[in-house]
Design an enzyme around this catalytic site. Structure first.
Site, PDB file in Angstrom:
ATOM      1  N   ASP A 231       2.914  37.347  15.068  1.00 53.83           N
ATOM      2  CA  ASP A 231       1.916  37.312  15.428  1.00 53.83           C
ATOM      3  C   ASP A 231       1.091  37.865  17.403  1.00 53.83           C
ATOM      4  O   ASP A 231       1.026  37.313  17.750  1.00 53.83           O
ATOM      5  CB  ASP A 231       0.905  35.697  16.210  1.00 53.83           C
ATOM      6  CG  ASP A 231       2.203  34.959  16.568  1.00 53.83           C
ATOM      7  OD1 ASP A 231       2.930  35.384  16.407  1.00 53.83           O
ATOM      8  OD2 ASP A 231       1.371  33.676  16.728  1.00 53.83           O
TER       9      ASP A 231
ATOM     10  N   ASP B  70      -6.409  32.443  44.298  1.00 50.09           N
ATOM     11  CA  ASP B  70      -5.296  33.330  45.658  1.00 50.09           C
ATOM     12  C   ASP B  70      -4.160  33.218  44.768  1.00 50.09           C
ATOM     13  O   ASP B  70      -3.962  34.259  45.669  1.00 50.09           O
ATOM     14  CB  ASP B  70      -5.080  31.347  46.377  1.00 50.09           C
ATOM     15  CG  ASP B  70      -4.712  31.529  47.528  1.00 50.09           C
ATOM     16  OD1 ASP B  70      -4.225  33.028  48.502  1.00 50.09           O
ATOM     17  OD2 ASP B  70      -3.870  30.538  47.811  1.00 50.09           O
TER      18      ASP B  70
ATOM     19  N   HIS C 255      -6.302  39.820  51.450  1.00 46.77           N
ATOM     20  CA  HIS C 255      -5.733  39.019  50.355  1.00 46.77           C
ATOM     21  C   HIS C 255      -7.168  38.266  50.546  1.00 46.77           C
ATOM     22  O   HIS C 255      -7.667  38.374  48.876  1.00 46.77           O
ATOM     23  CB  HIS C 255      -5.293  38.327  51.627  1.00 46.77           C
ATOM     24  CG  HIS C 255      -4.879  37.167  50.151  1.00 46.77           C
ATOM     25  ND1 HIS C 255      -4.120  36.688  48.904  1.00 46.77           N
ATOM     26  CD2 HIS C 255      -5.181  35.596  50.533  1.00 46.77           C
ATOM     27  CE1 HIS C 255      -4.574  35.799  48.735  1.00 46.77           C
ATOM     28  NE2 HIS C 255      -4.410  34.982  49.723  1.00 46.77           N
TER      29      HIS C 255
ATOM     30  N   HIS D 258     -10.830  30.843  53.096  1.00 48.04           N
ATOM     31  CA  HIS D 258      -9.860  29.766  52.583  1.00 48.04           C
ATOM     32  C   HIS D 258      -8.207  30.153  53.276  1.00 48.04           C
ATOM     33  O   HIS D 258      -7.876  28.604  52.938  1.00 48.04           O
ATOM     34  CB  HIS D 258      -9.500  30.267  50.799  1.00 48.04           C
ATOM     35  CG  HIS D 258      -8.648  31.056  50.715  1.00 48.04           C
ATOM     36  ND1 HIS D 258      -8.513  32.538  50.866  1.00 48.04           N
ATOM     37  CD2 HIS D 258      -6.908  30.915  50.611  1.00 48.04           C
ATOM     38  CE1 HIS D 258      -7.449  32.988  50.238  1.00 48.04           C
ATOM     39  NE2 HIS D 258      -6.709  32.989  49.828  1.00 48.04           N
TER      40      HIS D 258
ATOM     41  N   GLU E 134      -5.406  27.661  58.219  1.00 46.16           N
ATOM     42  CA  GLU E 134      -4.053  27.957  58.187  1.00 46.16           C
ATOM     43  C   GLU E 134      -3.227  28.933  58.913  1.00 46.16           C
ATOM     44  O   GLU E 134      -2.418  28.699  59.463  1.00 46.16           O
ATOM     45  CB  GLU E 134      -3.203  27.975  56.862  1.00 46.16           C
ATOM     46  CG  GLU E 134      -1.943  27.997  55.851  1.00 46.16           C
ATOM     47  CD  GLU E 134      -1.863  27.943  55.416  1.00 46.16           C
ATOM     48  OE1 GLU E 134      -0.197  28.597  54.884  1.00 46.16           O
ATOM     49  OE2 GLU E 134      -3.074  28.011  54.311  1.00 46.16           O
ATOM     50  N   ASP E 135      -4.213  30.076  58.720  1.00 40.94           N
ATOM     51  CA  ASP E 135      -3.411  31.384  58.880  1.00 40.94           C
ATOM     52  C   ASP E 135      -4.407  32.008  60.193  1.00 40.94           C
ATOM     53  O   ASP E 135      -3.041  32.859  61.063  1.00 40.94           O
ATOM     54  CB  ASP E 135      -3.080  32.234  58.405  1.00 40.94           C
ATOM     55  CG  ASP E 135      -2.382  31.932  57.391  1.00 40.94           C
ATOM     56  OD1 ASP E 135      -1.474  31.001  57.198  1.00 40.94           O
ATOM     57  OD2 ASP E 135      -2.760  32.389  55.840  1.00 40.94           O
TER      58      ASP E 135
END
Length: 720
Positions: free
Chosen positions: A260, A139, A48, A72, A76-77
């Site tokens: 369009d 993300d 990821h 990133h 957190e994980d």
């Protein structure tokens, strides 16, 4: 899954001076940190952050952004901490990672609170460095691309809805059209799969029927421009299924009526050639009325610039054409991210140096953040602020103000400046004085009339549509309401002390703070004024053992028409100076006026509702004596503030009778605020009229003047 050396090579291809060492270390650190973690698809979790980094390399972002993408999710994980990241990669990377990291470790009351707090933190972080949002959008894009692997339908729907309401509009505000389209389409596939499949099938059918029509149209457009002496790059692009569906919904038209579905983009060398190309096409093909828009002279707030026109073009097809320079095209596709791209010589153009219109919305979000009472309210106002359908209006000096569709002059005033909004008393739209609730349209010139004596009206909240306006109005109402509740609560407690024969003192109230869970005496005043606690309950806590009515206070109502024993005025709570609609509400059943004998009914969470002493509604409160409150008008309570009195009129059904009625009321100084015909016959009309007056005497004078008119059969003050 992209390999380590491939990622580094991709970054070096557009940035020869990239920090290879940091990229390599981030790749290894993230891979080790995520270890054996897996995603819902069964792939290693490390895939990821790698995919997010890959998306950012396609935007040609700097190496700090790519490193942030790789790291990133580590805080957190995994067991990694921000301190570790700062030691290994420096303060800049740690700040960027912290901005993208969710507040998953903070215990919040609900999922909604958690989501709102996460978004609030994201806005704060991206206001300092816009790269935080670029990483967050990449993300979200990869999460949406793999959304179908999540088993829970509720979770998929929640993520898709969040993407549609927050992240796609953010991408649009950033000018990142390509990412916005992809996010919307992926969310649309989850939220309304049947509609998307239907539109996809129709598009497939059109492609099969038309063969290579797009190629033929491009060839003819190139020939037409070449004959006019212009060389241009032309590409054809099909509208996304979600864009088609939204337009069908908004304009209430069928698929066949869309003109369009195919948009052709013409890229030329400079602005002069944009207008030259427009002239060549309009002289060759018939223009579709109402389809021309010039976003070069008046760019969108996200810095989008282009000429849009609709023509009956090659092969008699109705097509949309967008004409822009190559630089405009890059900004249109990548938005703010385009400013982070590297020039051919490797020099940088950081976005922080490209201040302009596209950042105004971000400053407005920060303003909302400051005014909102909590994360949920901030999220609500932000959704309003990012509403995509916009109108463009002008100040008298010619400055462009972009607002959500349905905006009013009050929204415009707050968009100009919060102080202008707070003191707004009127507005001129295209030179004419118009009501503040008037809806603005594209191209309107708006002039705001202000007064230092004006404050935001609680009624404004009912018709404003922009988040900034609503946040400011709500904040004013909150502060005013608290001030009103404080004043009312203090007056109620002072009255309660006098009834018991005690001298009022704030020190005596300190003993009640703990029981009612108040931090200060002001908090205690506020909950009493709001009706959450009664003065009697506070007295029982401060003076245990005291009995209701110990000093002869007859508080039990004896029936609405028999009235109550009126206390002396020094025991009545004065209501002058309390703004109606906040701590005090005037009952709509009896319309009390200064001069009437009145009583207050305490309502939890609303403060006090004022009724006349003979109001029929009071019967329903006979069993709740603790909710009754002695209130009184002060001598000057009529003042200049308007009060509404209601009258019942029977008028002859003759020409001029209604005109006569309104003239009499006007000459007597009354102002009709509402008129409703309740019964009609051949000879007479019965009607209820609300009249703005200063006090009871003023209304009585109007009633007397009306009774003197031969066309008016009867006039009575209305009850109920």
């Amino acid at each position: 899954m992209i390999r380590q050396f491939e990622l580094v090579e991709r970054v070096r291809a557009y940035d020869p001076g990239a920090d290879e060492d940091a990229l390599n270390r981030a790749y290894v650190f993230s891979m080790k940190a995520h270890g054996s973690q897996e995603r819902a698809s069964g792939d290693p979790y490390f895939s990821h952050p790698l995919e997010v980094a890959d998306i950012l390399t396609k935007m040609k972002l700097d190496s700090a952004s790519i490193v942030t993408a790789l790291l990133h999710d580590t805080v957190e994980d995994t067991d990694a901490t921000l301190d570790q990241i700062e030691q290994l990669f420096g303060k800049e990377i740690a700040r960027l990672v912290d901005g993208v990291t969710k507040l998953s470790r903070i215990e919040l009351q609900s999922d909604q609170s958690k989501h709102a707090e996460n978004f609030r933190k994201l806005v704060l972080a991206m206001s300092e460095d816009i790269r935080v949002l670029l990483v967050k959008l990449a993300d979200r894009l990869h999460n949406m691309q793999t959304l179908h692997y999540i088993r829970s339908p509720e979770k998929r729907k929640r993520i898709a809805l969040e993407t549609m309401e927050i992240y796609a509009p953010l991408a649009e505000r950033m000018g990142m059209q390509q990412m916005k389209d992809e996010l919307e389409d992926l969310a649309f596939a989850e939220l309304n799969p049947e509609a998307r499949d239907s539109i996809t099938q129709r598009l497939k059918f059109l492609r099969e029927q038309g063969g290579d029509m797009v190629g033929r149209i491009i060839d003819e457009l190139k020939r037409t421009l070449a004959e006019g002496g212009l060389q241009a790059l032309i590409v054809g692009r099909e509208k996304s299924p979600y864009s088609i569906w939204r337009k069908m919904q908004r304009k209430n038209i069928g698929f066949e009526q869309l003109s369009d579905i195919m948009a052709f983009r013409i890229a030329v060398a400079d602005v002069g050639q944009c207008y030259q190309a427009l002239g060549i096409l309009h002289s060759r093909y018939s223009m579709v009325p109402g389809r021309f828009k010039d976003y070069i002279s008046t760019p969108k707030p996200n810095a989008y610039r282009s000429l849009h026109t609709g023509v009956i073009g090659p092969e008699r097809q109705r097509i949309e054409i967008q004409i822009r320079t190559r630089e405009m095209h890059e900004v249109a596709e990548f938005g703010v991210a385009a400013h982070w791209k590297y020039k051919q010589d490797g020099s940088r153009q950081p976005a922080r140096q490209v201040e302009g219109r596209q950042y105004r919305w971000l400053r407005e979000l920060l303003d909302i953040l400051e005014k909102a009472s909590g994360p949920e309210e901030f999220l609500e106002h932000t959704k309003l602020e990012m509403f995509q359908d916009q109108v463009f209006c002008f100040t008298p000096k010619g400055d462009l103000i972009a607002l959500p569709r349905g905006a009013t002059p009050v929204d415009f005033a707050y968009a100009v400046h919060s102080e202008v909004g707070d003191t707004c008393v009127g507005a001129k739209i295209n030179g004419r004085i118009m009501p503040l609730r008037s809806e603005l349209h594209n191209g309107d010139q708006v002039e705001i009339v202000t007064s230092r004596a004006q404050t935001p009206s609680p009624a404004w909240e009912r018709f404003v549509v922009s988040g900034k306006a609503r946040a400011h109005i709500r904040r004013f109402i909150r502060t005013q309401q608290r001030a009103q509740y404080l004043a009312l609560g203090r007056a109620i407690l002072q009255k309660a002390f006098r009834q018991e024969g005690h001298e009022f003192s704030e020190k005596a109230l300190d003993t009640a703070l703990k029981k009612f869970k108040c931090d200060s005496v002001d908090d205690l005043y506020a909950i009493v004024g709001e009706g959450i606690q009664t003065g009697r309950e506070v007295i029982n806590t401060v003076f245990p053992g005291s009995k209701p009515g110990a000093k002869g206070d007859k508080v039990v109502p004896l029936g609405p028409h028999r009235g109550r024993q009126r206390k002396s005025k020094d025991l009545a709570v004065p209501i002058t100076g309390l703004i109606p609609g906040m701590a005090v509400h005037f009952a709509g059943c009896c319309h009390p006026l200064p001069g009437d004998r009145i009583v207050g009914i305490v309502t939890t969470g609303k403060g006090v509702t004022i009724h006349t002493i003979d109001c029929d509604t009071l019967e329903s409160f006979a069993d709740s004596p603790e909710r009754w409150l002695d209130v009184a008008w002060e001598v000057d309570s009529g003042g200049e503030d308007g009060h509404v009195g209601r009258i019942h009129v029977v008028i002859a059904n003759e020409p001029g009778s209604l005109g006569n009625l309104t003239t009499v009321i006007g000459k007597a100084g009354g102002n009709i605020t509402n008129l409703k015909i309740t019964n009609r016959s051949i000879d007479f009309f019965e009607m209820m009229i609300d009249v703005e007056v200063t006090d009871l005497r003023h209304l009585t004078n109007i009633i007397a003047a009306l009774r003197a008119s031969p066309l008016i059969n009867s006039v009575e003050r209305a009850r109920g």
